[in-house]
Motif scaffolding. Sequence first.
Motif, PDB file in Angstrom:
ATOM      1  N   THR A 149       0.848  -1.173   0.000  1.00 23.01           N
ATOM      2  CA  THR A 149       0.000   0.000   0.000  1.00 23.01           C
ATOM      3  C   THR A 149       0.898   1.241   0.000  1.00 23.01           C
ATOM      4  OG1 THR A 149      -0.250  -0.514   2.359  1.00 23.01           O
ATOM      5  CG2 THR A 149      -2.110  -1.006   0.937  1.00 23.01           C
ATOM      6  N   ILE A 150       0.294   2.408  -0.097  1.00 15.06           N
ATOM      7  CA  ILE A 150       1.058   3.642  -0.302  1.00 15.06           C
ATOM      8  C   ILE A 150       2.100   3.867   0.796  1.00 15.06           C
ATOM      9  CG2 ILE A 150       0.872   6.157  -0.350  1.00 15.06           C
ATOM     10  CD1 ILE A 150       0.004   4.926  -2.951  1.00 15.06           C
ATOM     11  N   ASP A 151       1.772   3.485   2.027  1.00 15.90           N
ATOM     12  CA  ASP A 151       2.737   3.650   3.118  1.00 15.90           C
ATOM     13  C   ASP A 151       4.017   2.883   2.838  1.00 15.90           C
ATOM     14  OD1 ASP A 151       0.892   1.394   3.478  1.00 15.90           O
ATOM     15  OD2 ASP A 151       2.098   0.931   5.231  1.00 15.90           O
ATOM     16  N   SER A 152       3.876   1.650   2.339  1.00 19.53           N
ATOM     17  CA  SER A 152       5.050   0.823   2.043  1.00 19.53           C
ATOM     18  C   SER A 152       5.895   1.435   0.930  1.00 19.53           C
ATOM     19  CB  SER A 152       4.616  -0.589   1.625  1.00 19.53           C
ATOM     20  OG  SER A 152       4.012  -1.268   2.690  1.00 19.53           O
ATOM     21  N   PHE A 153       5.216   1.931  -0.112  1.00 21.18           N
ATOM     22  CA  PHE A 153       5.930   2.553  -1.223  1.00 21.18           C
ATOM     23  C   PHE A 153       6.691   3.784  -0.761  1.00 21.18           C
ATOM     24  CE2 PHE A 153       5.758   5.729  -4.732  1.00 21.18           C
ATOM     25  CZ  PHE A 153       6.677   5.122  -5.588  1.00 21.18           C
ATOM     26  N   LEU A 154       6.055   4.634   0.050  1.00 18.66           N
ATOM     27  CA  LEU A 154       6.736   5.835   0.544  1.00 18.66           C
ATOM     28  C   LEU A 154       7.888   5.471   1.472  1.00 18.66           C
ATOM     29  CD1 LEU A 154       3.756   8.294   1.208  1.00 18.66           C
ATOM     30  CD2 LEU A 154       5.315   8.208  -0.764  1.00 18.66           C
ATOM     31  N   LEU A 155       7.685   4.466   2.329  1.00 15.16           N
ATOM     32  CA  LEU A 155       8.754   4.047   3.227  1.00 15.16           C
ATOM     33  C   LEU A 155       9.958   3.547   2.425  1.00 15.16           C
ATOM     34  CD1 LEU A 155       9.659   3.500   6.179  1.00 15.16           C
ATOM     35  CD2 LEU A 155       8.680   1.205   5.923  1.00 15.16           C
ATOM     36  N   LEU A 204       6.569 -10.820  -2.411  1.00 18.80           N
ATOM     37  CA  LEU A 204       6.153  -9.465  -2.775  1.00 18.80           C
ATOM     38  C   LEU A 204       5.809  -8.614  -1.557  1.00 18.80           C
ATOM     39  CD1 LEU A 204       3.685  -9.871  -5.790  1.00 18.80           C
ATOM     40  CD2 LEU A 204       5.820  -8.596  -5.803  1.00 18.80           C
ATOM     41  N   LEU A 205       5.374  -9.265  -0.482  1.00 20.55           N
ATOM     42  CA  LEU A 205       4.690  -8.569   0.600  1.00 20.55           C
ATOM     43  C   LEU A 205       5.661  -8.026   1.646  1.00 20.55           C
ATOM     44  CD1 LEU A 205       1.700 -11.031   1.024  1.00 20.55           C
ATOM     45  CD2 LEU A 205       1.770  -8.882  -0.270  1.00 20.55           C
ATOM     46  N   PRO A 206       5.296  -6.905   2.279  1.00 23.67           N
ATOM     47  CA  PRO A 206       6.180  -6.276   3.265  1.00 23.67           C
ATOM     48  C   PRO A 206       6.111  -6.936   4.630  1.00 23.67           C
ATOM     49  CG  PRO A 206       4.182  -4.974   3.006  1.00 23.67           C
ATOM     50  CD  PRO A 206       4.093  -6.082   1.999  1.00 23.67           C
ATOM     51  N   GLY A 254      15.220   2.418  -0.375  1.00 28.34           N
ATOM     52  CA  GLY A 254      15.079   1.011  -0.705  1.00 28.34           C
ATOM     53  C   GLY A 254      15.587   0.058   0.356  1.00 28.34           C
ATOM     54  N   LYS A 255      15.866   0.564   1.545  1.00 24.75           N
ATOM     55  CA  LYS A 255      16.400  -0.299   2.603  1.00 24.75           C
ATOM     56  C   LYS A 255      15.319  -1.037   3.383  1.00 24.75           C
ATOM     57  CE  LYS A 255      20.533   2.550   3.348  1.00 24.75           C
ATOM     58  NZ  LYS A 255      21.264   3.418   4.314  1.00 24.75           N
ATOM     59  N   VAL A 256      14.091  -0.499   3.411  1.00 25.61           N
ATOM     60  CA  VAL A 256      13.049  -1.083   4.258  1.00 25.61           C
ATOM     61  C   VAL A 256      11.788  -1.338   3.437  1.00 25.61           C
ATOM     62  CG1 VAL A 256      11.662  -0.842   6.344  1.00 25.61           C
ATOM     63  CG2 VAL A 256      13.943   0.203   6.236  1.00 25.61           C
ATOM     64  N   HIS A 257      11.319  -2.580   3.475  1.00 25.02           N
ATOM     65  CA  HIS A 257      10.028  -2.933   2.884  1.00 25.02           C
ATOM     66  C   HIS A 257       9.142  -3.421   4.020  1.00 25.02           C
ATOM     67  CE1 HIS A 257       7.472  -5.507  -0.053  1.00 25.02           C
ATOM     68  NE2 HIS A 257       6.974  -4.289   0.089  1.00 25.02           N
ATOM     69  N   ALA A 258       8.319  -2.524   4.526  1.00 24.40           N
ATOM     70  CA  ALA A 258       7.492  -2.828   5.698  1.00 24.40           C
ATOM     71  C   ALA A 258       6.173  -2.089   5.610  1.00 24.40           C
ATOM     72  CB  ALA A 258       8.230  -2.450   6.989  1.00 24.40           C
ATOM     73  N   THR A 259       5.245  -2.528   6.414  1.00 23.02           N
ATOM     74  CA  THR A 259       3.966  -1.860   6.580  1.00 23.02           C
ATOM     75  C   THR A 259       3.591  -1.987   8.046  1.00 23.02           C
ATOM     76  OG1 THR A 259       1.695  -1.658   5.705  1.00 23.02           O
ATOM     77  CG2 THR A 259       2.528  -3.886   6.080  1.00 23.02           C
ATOM     78  N   ASP A 260       2.417  -1.492   8.407  1.00 23.08           N
ATOM     79  CA  ASP A 260       1.941  -1.624   9.788  1.00 23.08           C
ATOM     80  C   ASP A 260       0.714  -2.523   9.817  1.00 23.08           C
ATOM     81  OD1 ASP A 260      -0.748   0.105  10.177  1.00 23.08           O
ATOM     82  OD2 ASP A 260       0.514   1.015   8.643  1.00 23.08           O
ATOM     83  N   ALA A 261       0.313  -2.906  11.012  1.00 22.36           N
ATOM     84  CA  ALA A 261      -0.778  -3.870  11.157  1.00 22.36           C
ATOM     85  C   ALA A 261      -2.102  -3.341  10.626  1.00 22.36           C
ATOM     86  CB  ALA A 261      -0.920  -4.257  12.629  1.00 22.36           C
TER      87      ALA A 261
END
Length: 490
Positions: free
Chosen positions: A161-167, A210-212, A173-180
């Motif tokens: 989602t957009i949060d992951s792309f912005l992060l 693919l997933l964070p 490009g060091k972090v591929h993550a999202t929140d709960a």
Amino acid sequence: MNDDIILAIDQGTTSTRAMSFGQDGVPRHSIRREFVQHYPQAGWVEHDPEDIWRDTLATLTETAAADGGRVAAIGITNQRETLVVWDRATGEPVYKAIVWQDRRGAALCARLKAEGCEPLVRARTGLLLDPYFTATKLKWILDEVSGVRARAERGELAAGTIDSFLLWRLTGGKVHATDASNASRTMLFDIHRGVWDEELMRLFMVPANLLPEVRDNAAEFGETNVLGRPTLIGGMAGDQQAAAIGQACFARGDVKSTYGTGCFLLLNTGDHAVASEHGLLTTIAYRLSGRTTYALEGSIFVAGAAIKWLRDGIGIITHAADTHDLATRLDDNHGVYMVPAFVGLGAPHWDPAARATISGLTFDATGAHLARAALESVAYQTKDLIAAMSADGARDLRQVRVDGGMAANDWFCQFLADMLDSEVARPANIETTAAGAAFLAGMTAGMWRGPDDIAATWRADRTFVPQMTADKRAALNAGWQDAVRRTLSV
């Protein structure tokens, strides 16, 4: 730390803004930019991720420069369910972002329902099978964009989602993550176990790589150098969950309703994930220190977007605020109802094929009647959500905390209180979505210790109390229900 500030990125459906906050939780500076909406086909809605990234960088750096304080941390909140797939090596998107409003996954959802898959989806995710959520968008890109599935299976791509792309972009490009909270809106995340669900990934044919990574809402998500020095990214949440945090809805039974492009009403249900029997969603409100708090959510796809249509689509108003003056010119609605199903109807109907209608028009109807009907439609839809929550067992919903752009409209807030027959409390800061992101980042940075500190910053600007008679309320609601029946596709 009194001189420190928190910067919040509030990446919404029609605009991107950055806002600075001090320790008192009061906004200090804000920069906002609107961006282009793309409608390639009927029912399709897309954004250019590069537009979003450009505006994020610009608003973030300009707000930091305008404030002048030392930035202790950055928080991110975002339009939920909107999907981006990008190249891990270059960071370039493989396709435009498919927006939460997009309906291209409707046929897939219908097929999966016919195959009996919805009980599994509901049990694991708390969601209904609907193209609103991210999984169908991801499957479409994997299947329809040339070469993407093969690249994904080789591990060359990332999705989120957009949060992951912005992060990803902010951290180089060091972090591929999202929140709960954002993960809980994908239709791929088991909200009970707190993990990506293997069976759902197989159902939607999504490669796990693919997933964070999924983290708490207040956590160390990485550092960014876009402000000229390493700065902590300390919090992330989907926009509606961020608004609930900004509204200090930390107690079981607290309710908030945000009026932006759409309307989203969240009821805090504590540590119990209530399964709705009346068209609502079960979702994660937030996860702090590994502990999950759940919510019941009602999702209305069109709220402020109807006002935008009055302005940009048919030119009845020049500014959104004009609807207040137009509505107050009229003694009543003269039987005119708008059902704003421009992209289908969300809760509690979930009818993706429904389309907007205006009923009750006579030759004496004017632009004022349409403006009032648009405002009223949002209150009626909110009433439908509250009724569904009550049917699911929620009791004593005596107050609803409202925020978002439409909450600035006194006429709307009073009509909402009248239709709900409950208090409507508008906070001193109606930009609670950005505030929620700031609070989360500030918790990680040590500016606020937890929910109690955040709740202490909340202040009401005005509380609207019901003034309408029960008979008039019932008559208006009957007219609305008749208009909805005329709009439903089945």
